[in-house]
Design a protein around this motif. Sequence first.
Motif, short mmCIF file in Angstrom:
data_model
loop_
_atom_site.label_atom_id
_atom_site.label_comp_id
_atom_site.label_asym_id
_atom_site.label_seq_id
_atom_site.Cartn_x
_atom_site.Cartn_y
_atom_site.Cartn_z
N THR A 182 0.65 -1.24 -0.07
CA THR A 182 -0.06 0.20 -0.05
C THR A 182 0.70 1.16 0.07
N PRO A 183 1.90 1.39 0.73
CA PRO A 183 2.90 2.82 0.46
C PRO A 183 3.30 2.64 -0.88
N ILE A 192 -3.97 11.80 -3.70
CA ILE A 192 -5.35 11.61 -4.36
C ILE A 192 -5.51 10.11 -4.80
N GLY A 193 -4.53 9.71 -5.42
CA GLY A 193 -4.84 8.23 -5.82
C GLY A 193 -5.24 7.39 -4.54
N LEU A 194 -5.03 7.66 -3.48
CA LEU A 194 -5.48 6.90 -2.05
C LEU A 194 -6.78 6.99 -2.06
N SER A 195 -7.68 7.76 -2.51
CA SER A 195 -8.95 7.75 -2.40
C SER A 195 -9.52 6.49 -3.21
N ILE A 196 -8.91 6.11 -4.14
CA ILE A 196 -9.39 4.83 -4.77
C ILE A 196 -9.44 3.63 -3.68
N LEU A 197 -8.73 3.57 -2.83
CA LEU A 197 -8.69 2.50 -1.71
C LEU A 197 -9.99 2.43 -1.06
N PHE A 198 -10.52 3.72 -0.78
CA PHE A 198 -11.85 4.00 0.03
C PHE A 198 -12.94 3.57 -1.08
N ILE A 199 -12.94 3.93 -2.33
CA ILE A 199 -14.00 3.78 -3.29
C ILE A 199 -13.93 2.31 -3.29
N LEU A 341 -0.45 13.61 -7.42
CA LEU A 341 -1.03 12.54 -8.24
C LEU A 341 -0.07 12.35 -9.32
N ASN A 342 -0.02 10.93 -9.57
CA ASN A 342 0.70 10.39 -10.70
C ASN A 342 -0.16 9.68 -11.55
N VAL A 348 -1.65 1.30 -12.26
CA VAL A 348 -0.45 0.28 -11.34
C VAL A 348 -1.19 0.36 -9.87
N ALA A 349 -1.39 1.65 -9.21
CA ALA A 349 -1.91 1.69 -7.90
C ALA A 349 -3.43 1.23 -8.01
N MET A 350 -4.01 1.39 -8.89
CA MET A 350 -5.76 1.07 -8.86
C MET A 350 -5.45 -0.55 -8.70
#
Length: 549
Positions: A182-183, A192-199, A341-342, A348-350
């Motif tokens: 996760t890091p 900002i991409g961390l919001s995908i985790l919660f979605i 944001l990258n 890849v993060a998704m």
Amino acid sequence: MKNSVSDHCFYIDSEGDDDEEKENRSVEDGNESDFSGWEAEQRQEQQFQPSSYNTQWPQSYRQSIDMYSSVPSPSIGILGTPLSKLGDSFLSSSYLSSSLTRRQTPETLPFLAKPPVPTLGEQQHERPSSQSVHSQIPSRRSSIRKDDRPRIDHHPMSSQSSFAQAVLNGINVLCGVGILSTPYAVKEGGWIGLSILFIFAVLSFYTGLLLRYCLDSQPELETYPDIGQAAFGTPGRIAISIVLYVELYVSCIDYIIMEGDNLSSLFPNTHLNLGGFELNAHVLFAIFTTLAVLPTVWLRDLSVLSYISAGGVIATILVLLCLFWVGLVDDVGFESKGTPLNLATLPVAMGLYGFCYSGHAVFPNIYSSLDKPNQYPAILLTCFCICTFMYAGVAVMGYTMFGEATLSQFTLNMPHDLVASKIAVWSTVVNPFTKYALSLNPVAMSLEELIPAEKSRMYSFFIRTGLVFSTLVIGLCIPFFGLLLSLIGSLFTMLVTLILPCACYLTIRKGQVTRFQMILCIIIMTVGVVASVIGTYSAVSKIVENLSS
């Protein structure tokens, strides 16, 4: 005939075989008229059932996946031969429960196991009102199966689960090796991409509830492949099973890579010259890991490993505390600001975030084993809240500690001269030794079902050994833990977690779905398809790029 249970017991003890046959004949004659009416009532219902759910491949799915959702009593056997010798009775049941050549699940006590679902053939010879009478009168005719080919019994492997047990099982399934990356996911996607985790957490929780509604649609449904069969027939069952098995198989490849990475970080100077070939630390430890887990894969009954694997929750919490200790007490610090944001590496993060919620293959088993099924939504909500909190906490701590230098496993970034770092690494190293066999066992059992019963014992050894060494070969050819994890999350987890639950729900509950539910399911499936396509393409491109460089 309306004899009591005590009457039957007295009758069986005092009368001979001839009288016993007369008793059975009388019961059958008395049931004949009642059966004709019941058969007419059942005929319409059976038209809508794809077929019997416990006679289709894979029959072993419930047995193998139950190892994740329950902790059965230990009974170890290697390649069908029992090791426990605590008495003739125990020896007999241990052999039957551990031998896959007979394709039977471990036996359970009658008062703990719910009765198996009758097959279509059995339904034509029994009716509900006479089942209790038949079960109390032994008959040589009824004890011999018409189909001499062994079948899998679909008894739960353990007694009914309580709320706390189900929560622990759910957390153990959800919070696995994905927490190590996760890091790295935050590094690839930005804050900002961390919001995908919660979605994904919200969407996965909802689709987990959909699986319950699918199971409740028919009493015979118990597993994810059963749901696929109810929705799309036998092709749906086979397709979903293959996806689930491939996901487990690729996870075993990740275990090999993870062991090689962490052990080589502890002993970087380890190497071996073998016949002119230089084996570096990563390759050498990957081979050692494969040889170490191979005997556990030969085990027929993995009850002991399931006990140890249940400690995965403790190991995960221990690693989390070690990370916090290194950052706060050992003065590594939380100073990195990171990137908002990258976009280039966001896919890849998704995939990495999606892999964090790959527990849907087990949710139906957990629901089927609950003592109080109405607690399932609360259990699911508790599991998702706890796991999401841990995922987000590790992601934030790890990325603020190591910044853009964050590796695919944060344990590789931790200073190895610190005690807390060594505890974290060794906890990470030990855990897969128990989970590897549990992950690969369902795959092996499904393949063994395709072998004739008289040859399964001989071929079982080669199937399991070949699967283990194939994970080693692939792990050495594609030694990219984070990218392979992202590929699993994008290609398989999106299917299992987001797309298929909605598709099965809309099909099974057709005509009963509200407009809002239909729109919501379509949105979730669209999100899953888009994330799967983009994430898979990105992960494969990165893997090819790294292999060619």
